[in-house]
Design an enzyme around this catalytic site. Structure first.
Site, PDB file in Angstrom:
ATOM      1  N   GLY A  72       0.801  -1.215   0.000  1.00 30.76           N
ATOM      2  CA  GLY A  72       0.000   0.000   0.000  1.00 30.76           C
ATOM      3  C   GLY A  72       0.836   1.268   0.000  1.00 30.76           C
ATOM      4  N   SER A  73       1.890   1.297   0.801  1.00 31.05           N
ATOM      5  CA  SER A  73       2.694   2.518   0.893  1.00 31.05           C
ATOM      6  C   SER A  73       3.348   2.827  -0.447  1.00 31.05           C
ATOM      7  CB  SER A  73       3.785   2.373   1.960  1.00 31.05           C
ATOM      8  OG  SER A  73       3.196   2.120   3.215  1.00 31.05           O
ATOM      9  N   ASN A 152      -8.562   4.054   7.944  1.00 34.06           N
ATOM     10  CA  ASN A 152      -7.982   2.934   8.671  1.00 34.06           C
ATOM     11  C   ASN A 152      -8.173   3.028  10.183  1.00 34.06           C
ATOM     12  OD1 ASN A 152      -6.100   5.062   7.738  1.00 34.06           O
ATOM     13  ND2 ASN A 152      -4.718   4.158   9.234  1.00 34.06           N
ATOM     14  N   GLN A 180      -7.779  -0.222   3.010  1.00 30.42           N
ATOM     15  CA  GLN A 180      -8.685  -0.812   4.005  1.00 30.42           C
ATOM     16  C   GLN A 180      -9.970  -1.332   3.380  1.00 30.42           C
ATOM     17  OE1 GLN A 180      -8.310  -1.433   7.301  1.00 30.42           O
ATOM     18  NE2 GLN A 180      -6.257  -0.567   7.342  1.00 30.42           N
ATOM     19  N   SER A 200      -3.400  -3.440  -0.832  1.00 26.96           N
ATOM     20  CA  SER A 200      -2.294  -4.161  -0.195  1.00 26.96           C
ATOM     21  C   SER A 200      -2.730  -5.558   0.215  1.00 26.96           C
ATOM     22  CB  SER A 200      -1.857  -3.372   1.038  1.00 26.96           C
ATOM     23  OG  SER A 200      -0.859  -4.074   1.733  1.00 26.96           O
ATOM     24  N   HIS A 202      -1.638  -7.659   2.652  1.00 24.71           N
ATOM     25  CA  HIS A 202      -1.726  -8.107   4.042  1.00 24.71           C
ATOM     26  C   HIS A 202      -2.914  -7.551   4.804  1.00 24.71           C
ATOM     27  CE1 HIS A 202      -0.045  -4.676   6.524  1.00 24.71           C
ATOM     28  NE2 HIS A 202       0.307  -4.275   5.330  1.00 24.71           N
ATOM     29  N   THR A 238      12.393  -8.185 -10.706  1.00 23.51           N
ATOM     30  CA  THR A 238      11.844  -9.536 -10.883  1.00 23.51           C
ATOM     31  C   THR A 238      10.564  -9.664 -10.067  1.00 23.51           C
ATOM     32  OG1 THR A 238      14.055 -10.376 -11.202  1.00 23.51           O
ATOM     33  CG2 THR A 238      12.369 -11.999 -10.608  1.00 23.51           C
ATOM     34  N   CYS A 326       1.506   3.031  13.031  1.00 21.07           N
ATOM     35  CA  CYS A 326       2.621   3.955  12.824  1.00 21.07           C
ATOM     36  C   CYS A 326       2.629   5.048  13.872  1.00 21.07           C
ATOM     37  CB  CYS A 326       2.542   4.596  11.450  1.00 21.07           C
ATOM     38  SG  CYS A 326       1.554   3.682  10.297  1.00 21.07           S
TER      39      CYS A 326
END
Ligand SMILES: *Cc1c(COP(=O)(O)O)cnc(C)c1O
Length: 392
Positions: A72-73, A152, A180, A200, A202, A238, A326
């Protein structure tokens, strides 16, 4: 074993067993580089394209509009920086909001240092952006509007379709950080007028370190990583084949189970919200009551310090969060809670609990009882609470 109740699914989710299983062969017998010509590895090229197709289908996009990234970042950084660079000749103004994830906010600040002007829109007390405010902020020099799909911290879902319409009526690019929301609520890039979308792995029961950026065909956007010709020359390196297989499997799985999962989570979430608001005095729910992610509950408890609350919950095997991962570790209250108008002392007593498909009614009952006990104890130690009670 000690009971573990994981209610921090906005921070990260457990990789689903079938996702892990799908990934495993790509670490071992199918380790080939998708760019190699021999047939042993060439199969991996097909596998990567199949995942791209599957993700595109879920979003109503085309396969060649999906670019794999490291999460995501990276997707957020790419969308903002590359759009700024590609459209910098047209103008230098960007519109975003005060409640974005730091991957957007800090990128916007970086662009400000490089001559861009950024409008950070206010939100209302429920954390919603008003489409009229977006319209009002538009200048002749506006090149990009970036508004997150769902927050989030407080879970509020934004009026994305209206904002997308406004952006397109004015010929302005529209990006949304859907990290999210993707996998939790239906998203269709055409219906919502989205030009770029970040997601993202995860956050949707896929692996960490993999995500994608959807970039609508025709959007002029620069390469983010220079090197080989991967990702149609826009993001070299790759391919993370196991990660891509994990992400694709997680996205298909999330789409297939979305409706049922959302119903179950909404019912447990509402039970949690109703019980906490009824059974614990001096507390409030943060975020919109109904336009919120199915799995998100966020409360502020007066006369309670969020960090102490988290530690005591941890003692009972409950994982929650007081802000975004964070921001924990810093003493500043969350920028999102301040943006919805909470005073510092109330923002400090906040708790985010985010459910998963594995959360049960027993978990919710256990958490409510634990909260009642812990908040009672913390308030009993609080001089502010003592004063408050004395004054009646
Ligand atoms: C988690 C999150 C991100 C960052 O995603 P990573 O894959 O962890 O880099 C960005 N935006 C939002 C809204 C998030 O919740």
């Amino acid at each position: 074993m000690k009971r573990l109740i994981y209610l921090d699914n906005a921070a990260t989710t457990k990789t689903a067993p079938e996702v892990v299983e799908a990934m495993l062969p790509y670490f071992t017998e199918r380790f080939g580089n998708p760019s190699s010509v021999y047939s042993f590895a060439a199969g991996n090229k097909e596998v990567v394209s199949e995942q791209r197709d599957a993700i595109a289908e879920v979003l109503g996009a085309k396969s060649n509009e999906i670019y794999f990234t490291a999460g995501g970042s990276e997707s957020d950084n790419w969308a903002l920086k590359a759009a700024a660079e590609a459209y910098g000749e047209k103008g230098n103004h960007i519109i975003t909001t005060k409640i974005e994830h730091h991957a957007i906010l800090h990128t916007a600040e970086y662009l400000e240092k490089r001559g861009f002007e950024v409008t950070y829109l206010e939100v209302d007390e429920d954390g919603k952006v008003k489409p009229e405010d977006v319209k009002r902020a538009i200048r002749p020099t506006t090149i990009l509007i970036s508004v997150m799909f769902a927050n989030n911290e407080i879970g509020t879902i934004q009026p994305i379709r209206e904002i997308g319409e406004i952006a397109h009526e004015h010929g302005i690019l529209f990006h949304t950080d859907a990290v999210q929301a993707f996998g939790q609520v239906p998203i269709h890039v055409e219906e919502y007028h989205i030009d770029m979308l970040s997601a993202s792995g995860h956050k949707l029961n896929g692996p960490k370190g993999i995500g994608f950026l959807y970039i609508r065909k025709g959007v002029k956007i620069r390469s983010f990583v220079h090197g080989g010709a991967q990702e149609r020359k826009r993001r070299a390196g790759t391919e993370n084949v196991p990660g891509i297989v994990g992400l694709g499997t997680a996205v298909k799985r999330a789409a297939a189970t979305m409706k049922e999962r959302a119903q179950k989570e909404i019912s447990l979430r509402d039970e949690l919200i109703e019980r906490v608001l009824e059974e614990i005095p001096y507390c409030r729910l943060n975020g919109h009551r109904t336009d919120r992610l199915p799995n998100n509950a966020n409360f502020s408890f007066r006369f309670v310090e969020g960090e102490s609350l988290l530690i005591m919950l941890d003692g009972k095997g409950i994982c929650g969060s007081s802000g975004s991962a964070c921001t924990s570790g810093s003493l500043d209250p969350s920028h999102v809670l301040l943006a919805i108008g909470l005073p510092h002392e109330i923002a400090h007593g906040s708790l985010r609990l985010t459910l998963s498909e594995e959360t049960t009614k027993e978990d919710i009952d256990y958490v409510v009882e634990a909260l009642k006990e812990i908040i009672g104890k913390l308030r009993a130690m609080s001089p502010l609470y003592e004063d408050f009670v004395k004054k009646g």
